[in-house]
Design an enzyme around this catalytic site. Structure first.
Site, PDB file in Angstrom:
ATOM      1  N   ARG A  21      63.765 -12.795  37.712  1.00 38.49           N
ATOM      2  CA  ARG A  21      64.289 -11.554  38.316  1.00 38.49           C
ATOM      3  C   ARG A  21      63.178 -10.745  38.986  1.00 38.49           C
ATOM      4  O   ARG A  21      63.312 -10.285  40.128  1.00 38.49           O
ATOM      5  CB  ARG A  21      64.964 -10.738  37.204  1.00 38.49           C
ATOM      6  CG  ARG A  21      65.423  -9.351  37.582  1.00 38.49           C
ATOM      7  CD  ARG A  21      66.055  -8.722  36.345  1.00 38.49           C
ATOM      8  NE  ARG A  21      66.474  -7.357  36.533  1.00 38.49           N
ATOM      9  CZ  ARG A  21      65.695  -6.305  36.337  1.00 38.49           C
ATOM     10  NH1 ARG A  21      64.422  -6.480  35.991  1.00 38.49           N
ATOM     11  NH2 ARG A  21      66.175  -5.084  36.497  1.00 38.49           N
ATOM     12  N   ASP A 127      55.283 -22.095  22.666  1.00 41.12           N
ATOM     13  CA  ASP A 127      54.226 -22.689  21.829  1.00 41.12           C
ATOM     14  C   ASP A 127      52.913 -21.889  21.839  1.00 41.12           C
ATOM     15  O   ASP A 127      52.099 -22.039  20.940  1.00 41.12           O
ATOM     16  CB  ASP A 127      53.920 -24.123  22.301  1.00 41.12           C
ATOM     17  CG  ASP A 127      55.152 -24.999  22.305  1.00 41.12           C
ATOM     18  OD1 ASP A 127      56.079 -24.699  21.533  1.00 41.12           O
ATOM     19  OD2 ASP A 127      55.201 -25.973  23.080  1.00 41.12           O
ATOM     20  N   GLU A 222      55.561 -27.998  13.128  1.00 40.71           N
ATOM     21  CA  GLU A 222      56.201 -29.310  13.358  1.00 40.71           C
ATOM     22  C   GLU A 222      55.181 -30.387  13.726  1.00 40.71           C
ATOM     23  O   GLU A 222      55.404 -31.567  13.480  1.00 40.71           O
ATOM     24  CB  GLU A 222      57.278 -29.211  14.449  1.00 40.71           C
ATOM     25  CG  GLU A 222      56.726 -28.912  15.842  1.00 40.71           C
ATOM     26  CD  GLU A 222      57.794 -28.892  16.941  1.00 40.71           C
ATOM     27  OE1 GLU A 222      58.967 -29.187  16.673  1.00 40.71           O
ATOM     28  OE2 GLU A 222      57.410 -28.552  18.086  1.00 40.71           O
ATOM     29  N   GLN A 255      64.943 -21.285  17.578  1.00 40.22           N
ATOM     30  CA  GLN A 255      63.824 -20.421  17.976  1.00 40.22           C
ATOM     31  C   GLN A 255      63.727 -20.237  19.481  1.00 40.22           C
ATOM     32  O   GLN A 255      63.060 -19.341  19.975  1.00 40.22           O
ATOM     33  CB  GLN A 255      62.484 -21.026  17.490  1.00 40.22           C
ATOM     34  CG  GLN A 255      62.329 -21.003  16.000  1.00 40.22           C
ATOM     35  CD  GLN A 255      61.389 -22.108  15.538  1.00 40.22           C
ATOM     36  OE1 GLN A 255      60.216 -21.870  15.303  1.00 40.22           O
ATOM     37  NE2 GLN A 255      61.905 -23.315  15.441  1.00 40.22           N
TER      38      GLN A 255
HETATM   39  P1  ATP Z   1      56.784 -26.625  26.883  1.00 40.62           P
HETATM   40  O1  ATP Z   1      55.513 -27.104  26.240  1.00 40.62           O
HETATM   41  O2  ATP Z   1      57.054 -25.194  26.601  1.00 40.62           O
HETATM   42  O3  ATP Z   1      57.957 -27.507  26.628  1.00 40.62           O
HETATM   43  P2  ATP Z   1      55.747 -27.690  29.358  1.00 40.62           P
HETATM   44  O4  ATP Z   1      55.672 -27.112  30.723  1.00 40.62           O
HETATM   45  O5  ATP Z   1      54.445 -28.046  28.705  1.00 40.62           O
HETATM   46  O6  ATP Z   1      56.574 -26.664  28.489  1.00 40.62           O
HETATM   47  P3  ATP Z   1      56.396 -30.507  29.698  1.00 40.62           P
HETATM   48  O7  ATP Z   1      57.629 -31.247  29.330  1.00 40.62           O
HETATM   49  O8  ATP Z   1      55.113 -30.963  29.132  1.00 40.62           O
HETATM   50  O9  ATP Z   1      56.708 -28.976  29.369  1.00 40.62           O
HETATM   51  O10 ATP Z   1      56.256 -30.556  31.301  1.00 40.62           O
HETATM   52  C1  ATP Z   1      57.330 -30.182  32.158  1.00 40.62           C
HETATM   53  C2  ATP Z   1      57.353 -31.035  33.401  1.00 40.62           C
HETATM   54  O11 ATP Z   1      56.132 -30.864  34.145  1.00 40.62           O
HETATM   55  C3  ATP Z   1      57.413 -32.549  33.162  1.00 40.62           C
HETATM   56  O12 ATP Z   1      58.710 -33.016  32.909  1.00 40.62           O
HETATM   57  C4  ATP Z   1      56.896 -33.090  34.502  1.00 40.62           C
HETATM   58  O13 ATP Z   1      57.911 -33.081  35.486  1.00 40.62           O
HETATM   59  C5  ATP Z   1      55.834 -32.047  34.867  1.00 40.62           C
HETATM   60  N1  ATP Z   1      54.506 -32.573  34.465  1.00 40.62           N
HETATM   61  C6  ATP Z   1      53.979 -32.629  33.224  1.00 40.62           C
HETATM   62  N2  ATP Z   1      52.765 -33.222  33.224  1.00 40.62           N
HETATM   63  C7  ATP Z   1      52.523 -33.570  34.510  1.00 40.62           C
HETATM   64  C8  ATP Z   1      51.446 -34.218  35.184  1.00 40.62           C
HETATM   65  N3  ATP Z   1      50.364 -34.654  34.517  1.00 40.62           N
HETATM   66  N4  ATP Z   1      51.547 -34.393  36.521  1.00 40.62           N
HETATM   67  C9  ATP Z   1      52.624 -33.969  37.202  1.00 40.62           C
HETATM   68  N5  ATP Z   1      53.674 -33.359  36.628  1.00 40.62           N
HETATM   69  C10 ATP Z   1      53.648 -33.148  35.312  1.00 40.62           C
END
Ligand code: ATP
Length: 323
Positions: A21, A127, A222, A255
């Protein structure tokens, strides 16, 4: 910059809507057309974009989750996937992208930025494991949900003279467990960052029992070597605990889905708005976050390589206060 897009990626976090937003309305107030990308990087690759006006982001600040949807997208890990995403963006005339998400999402943002596309990241994950921001969007809400559960569990644990092992989220990071454990007055906290032998933990719980406490609450991250059920199983197999009955409770996704607290609405608003301002002003390839109480920008290549430690004082205090 005439057209700017925003997406949410990775695990949803309460406060993401406040960030969407704020980014949209800040962009509009600078005369920039704003676009939403649906379903994270999957939507980027599919060209799932929609123009957003001020009313499209009305009445969302109080809602958990993300109105743009989120996804984990394996294709975005590949160069071809990212090339396709770039073609989609350029085809729609979009000149900049705000990525609201955690570690993985910011790694994707950095990859896109290194291909020459203007990107700004917003620190958002329950996290709190993201380098470049002391606190991230969603943490406060997730902590409050965990704390509420711990308080309730303590009541029933006392009535039945039980040891309850409460598992909280956080992936490989113990922040949620540490902080909810301290705020909830837990007798012990089990973290991925600190090796805890089950025998040692059992001894500690036994000691709590012998001192006459009607309950023992153990908060378990976890991502620890043994999760809550793993510890219970170990105790059973090795006949380690007498006195208390013991049980595990996994809090899980509850959560993540709560309505954002005031702190998360304000943090989402501050970071979302700052992200739009930074990218419009030409400060790209950075993560906006909060460092020592102030708004900060950190280059995305530094963010993705950095490792955020647990707050040292709280780590020490956890030992000292559990008596
Ligand atoms: P959370 O930890 O809160 O779940 P996050 O952003 O760390 O959030 P991830 O599932 O690790 O969640 O990453 C989200 C998306 O980012 C992945 O599904 C992928 O599309 C993209 N991504 C993650 N790592 C890479 C990478 N090394 N290169 C390109 N894209 C990436």
């Amino acid at each position: 910059m005439k057209n700017l897009a925003v997406l949410t990626s990775g695990g949803d976090a309460p406060g993401m809507n406040a960030a969407i937003r704020a980014a949209v309305r800040t962009g509009l107030s600078h005369g920039v057309s704003m676009w939403g990308v649906y379903q994270g990087y999957s939507g980027l690759i599919e060209g799932n974009f929609k123009r957003l006006g001020a009313r499209d982001v009305g009445s969302i600040i109080q809602r958990g989750g993300t109105v743009l949807g989120s996804a984990r997208c394996a294709e975005f890990h590949t160069e071809e996937g990212r090339e396709l995403a770039l073609r989609r963006l350029r085809g729609a005339g979009i000149e900049g992208l705000i990525v609201i998400g955690g570690n993985g999402s910011q790694t994707g943002a950095e990859a896109l930025h290194s291909m020459g596309f203007p990107v700004v990241g917003v620190a958002s994950t329950i996290d709190n494991d993201l380098y470049g921001s002391d606190i991230t969007i969603g943490v406060d809400t997730a902590l409050n949900v965990a704390l509420n559960a711990i308080d309730n569990l303590k009541v029933t644990a006392s009535s039945h003279s039980r040891a309850l092992l409460v598992e909280v989220m956080g992936r490989k990071c113990g922040y949620l467990a540490l902080m909810s454990g301290i705020a909830g007055g837990a007798e012990a906290i089990v973290l991925p960052e600190v090796e805890t032998a089950p025998e040692q933990l059992a001894e500690r719980i036994q000691n709590v029992y012998e001192r006459g406490k009607p309950h023992a609450i153990v908060v378990v991250a976890e991502g620890a070597t043994y999760n809550a059920e793993g510890l219970c199983q170990y105790f059973r197999e090795h006949n380690l605990l007498s006195g208390y009955e013991f049980r595990s409770t996994v809090l899980g996704y509850v959560q993540r889905g709560a309505a954002p607290t005031c702190a998360d609405r304000l943090l989402g608003t501050r970071l979302g708005s700052a992200a739009a301002e930074q990218i419009i002003a030409g400060n790209q390839g950075v993560l906006v976050g909060i460092t020592q109480g102030e708004l900060s920008t950190t280059p995305l290549d530094v963010v993705v390589k950095g490792k955020k430690p647990l707050p040292a004082w709280f780590l020490k205090a956890a030992e000292m206060l559990a008596r």
